[in-house]
Design an enzyme around this catalytic site. Structure first.
Site, mmCIF file in Angstrom:
data_model
loop_
_atom_site.group_PDB
_atom_site.id
_atom_site.type_symbol
_atom_site.label_atom_id
_atom_site.label_comp_id
_atom_site.label_asym_id
_atom_site.label_seq_id
_atom_site.Cartn_x
_atom_site.Cartn_y
_atom_site.Cartn_z
ATOM 1 C CD GLU A 5 -11.769 -53.475 -66.850
ATOM 2 O OE1 GLU A 5 -12.052 -53.176 -67.998
ATOM 3 O OE2 GLU A 5 -11.347 -52.641 -66.020
ATOM 4 C CD GLU A 18 3.952 -48.555 -69.863
ATOM 5 O OE1 GLU A 18 2.747 -48.853 -69.991
ATOM 6 O OE2 GLU A 18 4.833 -48.910 -70.665
ATOM 7 C CD GLN A 39 -15.770 -50.262 -67.841
ATOM 8 O OE1 GLN A 39 -15.443 -51.188 -68.573
ATOM 9 N NE2 GLN A 39 -15.086 -49.958 -66.757
ATOM 10 N N GLY A 40 -18.902 -46.613 -69.739
ATOM 11 C CA GLY A 40 -18.455 -45.268 -70.107
ATOM 12 C C GLY A 40 -17.601 -44.646 -69.019
ATOM 13 C CB SER A 75 -16.016 -52.518 -75.660
ATOM 14 O OG SER A 75 -14.711 -52.230 -75.302
ATOM 15 C CB SER A 88 -11.581 -44.359 -70.883
ATOM 16 O OG SER A 88 -11.034 -45.396 -70.127
#
Lengths: 334, 379
Positions: B242, B362, B124-125, B159, B127
């Site tokens: 997810e 957060e 998964q690209g 990952s 971030s």
């Protein structure tokens, strides 16, 4: 697996919410708190609707529904801080229904379910005796860990009022021989503890609701204070604590109705988490209201005061955590 | 309200448990990354042959059409059996469902079967160094060519990229459009010039994550998913997926760790310490609250098509509880737990990532505050 209220239970919830919104608004609650008087007219109406006996068997004059339905009502009563003795009556009835002899059940359940007799219920233990009571309770049920449970009629009881910080409910200590309860005392204690947890979850939910309304409205530095993460993250934590407590609450109520073998652990989990949640959430409510939250004029303190009493009633978080340790065999019993 | 499993849910669990008992995953290769991934590949192959690779996929794509509850049961039993997540977990949980929802018939035909079999591994690209919590800030650029796109930029925390054949890639196709509008979702072939994978060593010493460098990598037009400019919407599908089934795998694993810790404390005769006992009880309470809250979330998804307020809370609850559990283990077991290579040392270090990966605590609080509580956008 269906972890949700049924349509019928949702209807009970909506009816209770609407009635209490109309009849137990902030002004009514404030007046009851200042005068320390129950609202007799509201109690009559609620009794006629069958709320006190909702979890009592039909053969004893109740509606024959379960602890889940009672918890739905108690959550709403807690949220509204309704000045009526729903928890003492329904709680005494639960204790007698599970722990009473057939004769005691005959004698008291129909009257408690109808609201024509009023009740008191609580525990006695190492730390003394604390009962939540209707103003002039006819029957007092003491669930005592050491000496077993007993039922005391008003005429036989020495009742000492316990003027507490929570002006919206009568609390008493009681002495007197009474007569022993002879049924399933563990179930009596557990169901009453769950009932207290249910009211506490309602109190916590209301504290969050009031806080949200306030922090969306109140402006400082030209913006609503609820846009500051220091405030909004506190609110998120209030939700977390409330929803966790609600999850374990309905698990325990369901267990009592459907799988009693799970009740002891489930009840102590529910009571411990509810006690911790309601205290922290109502304390947060005061903090998030700032200075105004500390004043007599703001209504959050009534919630905080009920939270403190409910946290102690039927055993505090510490006591239930100790019991869980024993039930889980993490620590030796005793 | 009925917290018992239905007959068909029980039958599902029993069938799966019997299969797992007959097909044990075998011992986990510890400390050897290549062997570990090989173990997971082999595990997926066996799941696939047994018909268990993607229970939540519809039958037409080779799944079992399992309900959300059955899917949760699947991950609970997987965790209970000490099995790993299958090698292609990102393909099975993220890419597959996203392609099913947004893909053309040709795309479904081409990609779904090799995801299921594990033949083609996915990563998964999303971030980037400057687009973490603020995901819509991705800068990776896609420039149109006659029959496709040339992509340049950098991704991070990718990952399994070193094993992946395909990448779910979010890139900017319109620099002039508003932040969320100028993005497009691509299916990128990892086996080409212009794609460089560099492992990122994490505090555990291992490399689950990578940096992914794209230097004019090519994506053919037919490998755009969901249409040009729709990348944000398509990516949200991936992100929503997810958080679903995995929670149950993680929750069961945490329960097992807690049981292991209680057992170790018992063997060391530490359970006469009331302070320790109380902390263990506290962790038990939170594990139970998490499990029950997660079940509530399942019912909400089943009945209303989306999780209720409780749904946004489970990842937050799990990550904090897991960290506290690992910390308590160190306090109980002392320096022994901190020896290099000790299982608790690994758990302790790995748990620091729990409150960051898949949305920091957060950010989760911001989401709860804004979407559940209706508070104004945070500052």
């Amino acid at each position: 697996m269906d972890f949700d209220l049924s349509p019928e239970q949702r209807e009970i919830q909506a009816t209770a919410r609407d009635l209490l919104a109309a009849r137990s608004g902030p002004a009514v609650v404030r007046e009851a708190a200042q005068s320390r008087r129950e609202d007799a007219a509201l109690w009559k109406e609620i009794s006629e609707l069958g709320w006190p006996g909702i979890a009592i068997a039909e053969r004893h004059g109740g509606q024959g529904l379960g602890l889940v339905e009672l918890c739905v009502l108690l959550e709403q009563a807690g949220a509204a801080l309704a000045p009526v003795p729903l928890l003492p009556n329904a709680g005494a009835a639960l204790a007698i229904a599970h722990g009473g002899t057939p004769r005691q059940q005959e004698r008291w359940l129909p009257a408690l379910a109808a609201g024509s007799a009023s009740g008191a219920v609580g525990a006695a233990g190492r730390d003394g005796c604390l009962l939540a009571a209707a103003a002039e309770a006819d029957v007092l049920v003491v669930l005592d860990d050491r000496h077993g449970a007993r039922l005391i009629e008003r005429s036989q009881a020495q009742v000492t009022p316990l003027p507490s910080i929570d002006p919206l409910r009568t609390y008493v200590e009681v002495e007197g021989e009474g007569e022993p309860l002879g049924g399933d005392l563990a179930a009596a204690r557990d169901t009453v503890a769950v009932a207290v947890a249910a009211e506490s979850v309602g109190v916590a939910a209301r504290a969050l609701e009031m806080t949200l309304a306030y922090v969306k409205e109140r402006r400082q530095f030209d913006v609503p204070v609820g846009s500051f993460q220091a405030v909004s993250h506190r609110c998120a934590e209030m939700l977390l604590h409330t929803e966790q407590a609600r999850s374990v609450l309905y698990h325990a109520a369901w267990a009592s109705d459907a799988e009693p073998a799970r009740l002891p652990q489930a009840a102590s989990l529910a009571k411990a988490l509810a006690a911790e949640a309601v205290v922290s959430v109502t304390a947060s409510a005061i903090q998030a209201h700032g200075g105004i939250g500390f004043t007599w004029e703001a209504d959050v303190h009534w919630l905080y005061k009920r939270a403190q009493m409910n946290a102690v009633l039927m055993g505090g978080a510490g006591e239930h955590r100790r019991r869980l340790a024993a039930l889980l065999a993490i620590a030796p019993a005793g | 309200m009925d917290l018992t499993f239905t007959e068909s849910e029980r039958a599902f669990r029993e069938e799966l448990a019997a299969w797992l008992a007959a097909n044990p995953p075998g011992p986990e290769p510890v400390g050897q990354e290549e062997a570990h991934f090989g173990w997971r590949r082999e595990w997926q192959r066996r799941l696939y042959e047994g018909g268990w690779a993607a229970v939540h996929w519809p039958a037409q794509y080779g799944g079992r059409g399992a309900s959300v509850v059955e899917s949760a049961i699947f991950f609970e039993e997987l965790g209970r059996a000490g099995a790993p997540l299958p090698a292609n977990v990102l393909g099975l949980l993220l890419a597959g469902p996203t392609i099913m929802l947004w893909g053309s018939e040709e795309q479904k035909e081409r990609y779904l079967a090799p995801i299921l079999s594990g033949q083609e591994i996915w990563c998964q690209g999303f971030s980037e160094p400057d687009a973490g919590s603020d995901l819509a800030a991705v800068k990776t650029r896609a420039v149109a060519e006659a029959d496709g796109w040339r992509i340049s930029g950098q991704k991070v925390w990718t990952s399994i990229a070193q094993h992946a054949k395909w990448c779910m890639l979010l890139a900017r196709t319109d620099a002039q459009a508003a932040k969320h509008r100028g993005l497009t979702y691509f299916l990128l072939d990892m086996e080409q010039e212009g794609v460089t994978v560099r492992p990122l060593r994490q505090i555990t010493g291992e490399s689950e994550f990578n940096e992914l460098f794209l230097d004019g990598a090519f994506v053919a037009s037919e490998n755009v998913l969901g249409g040009e400019g729709n990348g944000w919407k398509v990516a949200l599908t991936t992100l929503m997926n997810e958080r679903a089934g995995l929670a149950f795998f993680l929750q069961v694993r945490m329960r097992q760790l807690l049981e292991a810790l209680i057992e170790q404390a018992r063997r060391r005769e530490r359970l006469d310490d009331p302070l320790l006992v109380d902390r263990l009880v506290g962790l038990h309470m939170r594990c139970e609250a998490l499990r029950l809250t997660a079940y509530r979330g399942l019912t909400a998804i089943e009945k209303y098509g989306q999780p209720g307020p409780e749904g946004s809370l489970t990842k937050w609850m799990w990550s904090q509880t897991n960290q506290e559990l690992c910390q308590l283990a160190v306090e109980v077991l002392g320096a022994q737990a901190l020896r290099e290579g000790a299982p608790w040392a690994y758990e302790l270090l790995r748990s620091r990532g729990n409150t960051i990966e898949g949305g920091t605590t957060e950010i989760l609080k911001n989401i709860v505050a804004e979407r559940v509580l209706g508070l104004p956008k945070a500052r």
